[in-house]
Design a protein around this motif. Structure first.
Motif, PDB file in Angstrom:
ATOM      1  N   ILE A   1       0.834  -1.204   0.000  1.00 27.64           N
ATOM      2  CA  ILE A   1       0.000   0.000   0.000  1.00 27.64           C
ATOM      3  C   ILE A   1       0.872   1.260   0.000  1.00 27.64           C
ATOM      4  N   LEU A   2       1.926   1.251   0.793  1.00 26.43           N
ATOM      5  CA  LEU A   2       2.817   2.412   0.841  1.00 26.43           C
ATOM      6  C   LEU A   2       3.432   2.693  -0.534  1.00 26.43           C
ATOM      7  N   THR A   3       3.977   1.652  -1.178  1.00 28.90           N
ATOM      8  CA  THR A   3       4.582   1.854  -2.497  1.00 28.90           C
ATOM      9  C   THR A   3       3.517   2.228  -3.522  1.00 28.90           C
ATOM     10  N   GLY A   4       2.306   1.678  -3.348  1.00 32.02           N
ATOM     11  CA  GLY A   4       1.197   2.053  -4.228  1.00 32.02           C
ATOM     12  C   GLY A   4       0.852   3.532  -4.077  1.00 32.02           C
ATOM     13  N   PHE A   5       0.860   4.017  -2.839  1.00 30.41           N
ATOM     14  CA  PHE A   5       0.610   5.445  -2.592  1.00 30.41           C
ATOM     15  C   PHE A   5       1.646   6.300  -3.317  1.00 30.41           C
ATOM     16  N   ILE A   6       2.920   5.871  -3.231  1.00 29.26           N
ATOM     17  CA  ILE A   6       3.972   6.672  -3.868  1.00 29.26           C
ATOM     18  C   ILE A   6       3.775   6.681  -5.389  1.00 29.26           C
ATOM     19  N   LEU A   7       3.409   5.513  -5.942  1.00 28.45           N
ATOM     20  CA  LEU A   7       3.155   5.461  -7.388  1.00 28.45           C
ATOM     21  C   LEU A   7       1.963   6.341  -7.765  1.00 28.45           C
ATOM     22  N   SER A   8       0.997   6.458  -6.844  1.00 29.90           N
ATOM     23  CA  SER A   8      -0.206   7.251  -7.143  1.00 29.90           C
ATOM     24  C   SER A   8       0.108   8.737  -7.264  1.00 29.90           C
ATOM     25  N   ILE A   9       1.128   9.187  -6.533  1.00 30.47           N
ATOM     26  CA  ILE A   9       1.383  10.629  -6.472  1.00 30.47           C
ATOM     27  C   ILE A   9       1.558  11.217  -7.861  1.00 30.47           C
ATOM     28  N   ARG A  10       2.340  10.519  -8.695  1.00 35.64           N
ATOM     29  CA  ARG A  10       2.556  11.087 -10.034  1.00 35.64           C
ATOM     30  C   ARG A  10       1.862  10.299 -11.143  1.00 35.64           C
ATOM     31  N   GLY A  11       0.965   9.411 -10.760  1.00 37.01           N
ATOM     32  CA  GLY A  11       0.077   8.812 -11.748  1.00 37.01           C
ATOM     33  C   GLY A  11       0.583   7.532 -12.376  1.00 37.01           C
ATOM     34  N   PRO A  12      -0.318   6.903 -13.164  1.00 37.58           N
ATOM     35  CA  PRO A  12      -0.084   5.523 -13.610  1.00 37.58           C
ATOM     36  C   PRO A  12       1.063   5.334 -14.597  1.00 37.58           C
ATOM     37  N   GLN A  13       1.552   6.395 -15.255  1.00 36.83           N
ATOM     38  CA  GLN A  13       2.588   6.154 -16.265  1.00 36.83           C
ATOM     39  C   GLN A  13       3.954   6.717 -15.878  1.00 36.83           C
ATOM     40  N   TRP A  14       4.016   7.298 -14.688  1.00 36.52           N
ATOM     41  CA  TRP A  14       5.271   7.901 -14.221  1.00 36.52           C
ATOM     42  C   TRP A  14       6.428   6.913 -14.243  1.00 36.52           C
ATOM     43  N   TRP A  15       6.145   5.688 -13.820  1.00 38.32           N
ATOM     44  CA  TRP A  15       7.230   4.723 -13.626  1.00 38.32           C
ATOM     45  C   TRP A  15       7.920   4.293 -14.915  1.00 38.32           C
ATOM     46  N   HIS A  16       7.275   4.566 -16.074  1.00 36.81           N
ATOM     47  CA  HIS A  16       7.930   4.204 -17.340  1.00 36.81           C
ATOM     48  C   HIS A  16       9.096   5.145 -17.650  1.00 36.81           C
ATOM     49  N   SER A  17       9.005   6.383 -17.171  1.00 39.01           N
ATOM     50  CA  SER A  17       9.967   7.395 -17.616  1.00 39.01           C
ATOM     51  C   SER A  17      10.910   7.858 -16.515  1.00 39.01           C
ATOM     52  N   SER A  18      10.678   7.444 -15.286  1.00 41.35           N
ATOM     53  CA  SER A  18      11.520   7.904 -14.181  1.00 41.35           C
ATOM     54  C   SER A  18      12.206   6.719 -13.528  1.00 41.35           C
ATOM     55  N   SER A  19      13.499   6.829 -13.281  1.00 45.04           N
ATOM     56  CA  SER A  19      14.191   5.700 -12.645  1.00 45.04           C
ATOM     57  C   SER A  19      13.757   5.563 -11.186  1.00 45.04           C
ATOM     58  N   ILE A  20      13.405   6.691 -10.566  1.00 45.01           N
ATOM     59  CA  ILE A  20      12.869   6.594  -9.203  1.00 45.01           C
ATOM     60  C   ILE A  20      11.513   5.878  -9.250  1.00 45.01           C
ATOM     61  N   GLY A  21      10.700   6.275 -10.208  1.00 45.02           N
ATOM     62  CA  GLY A  21       9.395   5.634 -10.373  1.00 45.02           C
ATOM     63  C   GLY A  21       9.536   4.146 -10.617  1.00 45.02           C
ATOM     64  N   HIS A  22      10.515   3.787 -11.467  1.00 41.17           N
ATOM     65  CA  HIS A  22      10.709   2.366 -11.762  1.00 41.17           C
ATOM     66  C   HIS A  22      11.143   1.610 -10.505  1.00 41.17           C
ATOM     67  N   PHE A  23      11.981   2.263  -9.699  1.00 39.95           N
ATOM     68  CA  PHE A  23      12.427   1.620  -8.454  1.00 39.95           C
ATOM     69  C   PHE A  23      11.246   1.405  -7.502  1.00 39.95           C
ATOM     70  N   VAL A  24      10.376   2.414  -7.408  1.00 40.55           N
ATOM     71  CA  VAL A  24       9.190   2.267  -6.550  1.00 40.55           C
ATOM     72  C   VAL A  24       8.303   1.145  -7.091  1.00 40.55           C
ATOM     73  N   ASN A  25       8.189   1.079  -8.422  1.00 41.51           N
ATOM     74  CA  ASN A  25       7.426  -0.010  -9.026  1.00 41.51           C
ATOM     75  C   ASN A  25       8.035  -1.368  -8.662  1.00 41.51           C
ATOM     76  N   SER A  26       9.387  -1.418  -8.672  1.00 45.12           N
ATOM     77  CA  SER A  26      10.061  -2.674  -8.313  1.00 45.12           C
ATOM     78  C   SER A  26       9.731  -3.050  -6.872  1.00 45.12           C
ATOM     79  N   MET A  27       9.722  -2.049  -5.980  1.00 44.49           N
ATOM     80  CA  MET A  27       9.381  -2.345  -4.584  1.00 44.49           C
ATOM     81  C   MET A  27       7.928  -2.797  -4.471  1.00 44.49           C
ATOM     82  N   HIS A  28       7.060  -2.178  -5.296  1.00 43.47           N
ATOM     83  CA  HIS A  28       5.646  -2.574  -5.313  1.00 43.47           C
ATOM     84  C   HIS A  28       5.535  -4.043  -5.724  1.00 43.47           C
TER      85      HIS A  28
END
Lengths: 313, 60, 208
Positions: free
Chosen positions: C55-82
């Motif tokens: 849930i915590l990692t999901g919250f972080i992914l929610s902050i910048r929306g569903p496609q953030w993780w494709h273009s940000s290495s931080i986003g991708h890392f949070v996705n990996s933790m998710h």
């Protein structure tokens, strides 16, 4: 005094033994820290998969003949979507579970007419193309018997379809505007415009990708890529992930049934496997109420290991 | 930028996976490892002594 | 206002009922039966810890929306933790399920505890699945176009359209997490109300 007999698989003996100190908050905190560290470690070591989405543009540029064949299939009604049935159309009765025609009863709630939605409507949105305008006018002005005859004549030559100089060629006569329609749609696809036209059909905003996904899935391009990633249903793909990542391993039983008879050869496999899994889930849910099943733990005696300290005390 | 680069995985598992075929069974090595680890964890949880039993006995 | 009037109030009655069923020392106990002494008992709390990280990692992914993780290495890392917290969540939950099965943990009026656990598992499978189809990448394209056949065949596809990204994302980030968390809460409260299941009585052993 109550004389109700003690049922060992339903009733629990009253515990009159010792109690030990237990710090529930400390336990929870330690668990979050340990799992948190493990998650950071795994994320740092392995990351996560993110295979780029394909587009109709990449598909039609990589394999224009597959695209054009699929587009023709949408016109002559031979694709998966065109022959689907509920919830998209009435082309087929859909699967049935014995006398239960669930898909049919649920009706057409997401109407998809492959000729109109995948071919004619997207092309109608293209501006400033006199040839296309003429072809569409000829198509729309013809009755359905005429349309079917054109498409059918074109389809007869489709096995000899070639791609050269940016054009799809099919040796066929008496085909009306069909060659123009197929070529213009292929050009539109290769430019990327078809990707947009299929999602914007319902206006400015959309979050619904039903139409482009159905179209893409009708071709062989997506499935070929999936096969390389070992994701096909026949490859137990449901529990697999792209790359070498673990996937939804918890779907093992669900995907297992598809691999064995009678399901592997059944035309109603989807609904049969769903029903079976529903039944098994119900058994798991109601396990405490099912005589026999609920006695297994007492009889296999794994509990003696768990509570060995208690029994040796 | 170095910080961002460091967020890339050390051992990304993006290459095509390996699969184990055994009769009707067809499972990716990754999933197989997860399942084996799960069973090993379960067995270990049953067999390994749980710490603190002496303390507990002493406390009562 | 008379005392009986206060006694009759819904609020008063609910409070008394709740306090009776789950007094603070049961909700947050400081002791537990001595038989609770095995590593198998840690998988419930491990599942809860993993759920909180999902849930915590999901919250972080929610902050910048569903496609953030494709273009940000931080986003991708949070996705990996998710992803990895989900893998640990299911891993721990299944080991927990095996453990509770072999303890016949439904005994002594704990049927509802078992059932809420099973339903939580099923809701979690749905939550994970809707996550897989909300990834907006090749994986979600393939999984959604495959899964539609299974769901359409049951008639459920007429309402639950796996090809509708917006719908799947809503299920993934609102409906199913809410269901999973509420069910988990009920499950944990039932454990606290009923306590941990006592061992089987053995004729030969010294169980008393």
């Amino acid at each position: 005094m109550s004389t109700k007999p003690f049922r060992p698989d339903v009733d629990a003996p009253e515990y009159k033994g010792k109690y030990a100190p237990y710090d529930i908050i400390r336990e929870g905190t330690i668990a979050v820290i340990v799992v948190g560290l493990l998650v950071v470690l795994l994320a740092t070591l392995f990351g996560s998969p993110d295979e780029r989405a394909i587009t109709i543009k990449t598909w039609s540029n990589a394999n224009p003949i597959d695209f054009a064949t699929t587009a023709l299939g949408e016109m002559n009604g031979s694709t998966i979507t065109a022959q689907y049935g509920g919830p998209y159309n009435t082309a087929a009765p859909g699967q049935n579970l014995g006398p239960l025609k669930l898909a049919q009863w649920a009706g057409v709630t997401i109407p998809v007419n492959t000729v109109r939605d995948f071919v004619i409507n997207p092309l109608s949105s293209v501006p400033n193309d006199p040839d296309l305008k003429l072809a569409l006018a000829q198509w729309k002005g013809a009755n359905s018997a005429q349309q079917t005859s054109w498409v059918s004549n074109y389809s007869k030559g489709a096995a000899k379809m070639t791609w050269s100089h940016g054009l799809i060629n099919v040796p066929a006569t008496n085909v009306g505007p069909v060659p123009t329609i197929i070529n213009k749609l292929t050009q539109m696809a290769r430019s990327g415009a078809l990707d947009q036209a299929l999602v914007t059909g319902s206006g400015f905003y959309t979050t619904n990708y039903t139409k482009p996904l159905l179209f893409v899935a009708d071709g062989t391009y997506l499935a070929n890529l999936a096969q390389k990633q070992h994701l096909l249903g026949s490859q137990w793909g449901m529990m697999n992930e792209t790359g070498s990542y673990p996937g939804q391993a918890w779907l093992w039983l669900y995907t297992f049934w598809y691999q064995v008879t009678p399901f592997s050869t059944s035309s109603n496999a989807d609904v049969q496997v769903s029903a079976l899994m529903g039944l098994l889930s119900l058994l798991l849910l109601l396990l405490p109420l099912i005589p026999g099943l609920r006695s297994i733990p007492r009889k296999v005696k794994v509990y003696r290991l768990i509570w060995r300290e208690h029994y040796s005390a | 930028m170095a910080f961002l680069w460091s967020l890339a995985a050390f051992i990304p598992l993006d290459n095509y996976g390996h699969y184990i075929h055994w009769g009707v069974i067809n499972i990716s090595v990754a999933n197989f490892i997860v399942v084996v680890l799960m069973i090993m964890t379960f067995v270990a949880a049953l067999l390994l002594p749980f710490p603190g039993r002496n303390r507990r006995k002493g406390n009562q | 206002m008379s005392t009986t009037e206060i006694e009759r109030q819904w609020t008063t009655r609910l409070r008394k009922r709740a306090a009776g069923k789950l007094p603070p020392e049961k909700l947050l106990p400081d002791t537990q039966p001595a038989y609770v002494s095995s590593w198998i008992y840690v998988f419930g709390v491990t599942t809860l810890a993993a759920l909180s990280l999902v849930i915590l990692t999901g919250f972080i992914l929610s902050i910048r929306g569903p496609q953030w993780w494709h273009s940000s290495s931080i986003g991708h890392f949070v996705n990996s933790m998710h992803l990895w917290s989900v893998e640990i969540f299911f891993f721990a939950m299944i080991v927990h399920l095996w453990g509770k099965f072999f303890m016949a943990a439904w005994r002594g009026g704990r049927t509802a505890t078992w059932m809420t656990g099973v339903v939580t598992f099923l809701a979690s499978v749905g939550a994970a699945f809707t996550g897989y189809v909300s990834q907006t990448n090749f994986d979600s394209q393939w999984i959604s176009t495959q899964a539609k056949d299974g769901i359409n065949a049951t008639g459920a596809g007429s309402i639950f359209n796996v090809l509708n990204l917006g719908q799947m994302l809503m299920w993934h980030i609102v409906l199913l997490p809410l269901a999973a968390v509420l069910l988990t809460a009920v499950h944990v409260l039932l454990v606290r109300i009923k306590g941990v299941v006592p061992p089987f009585e053995e004729k030969t052993g010294a169980t008393k």
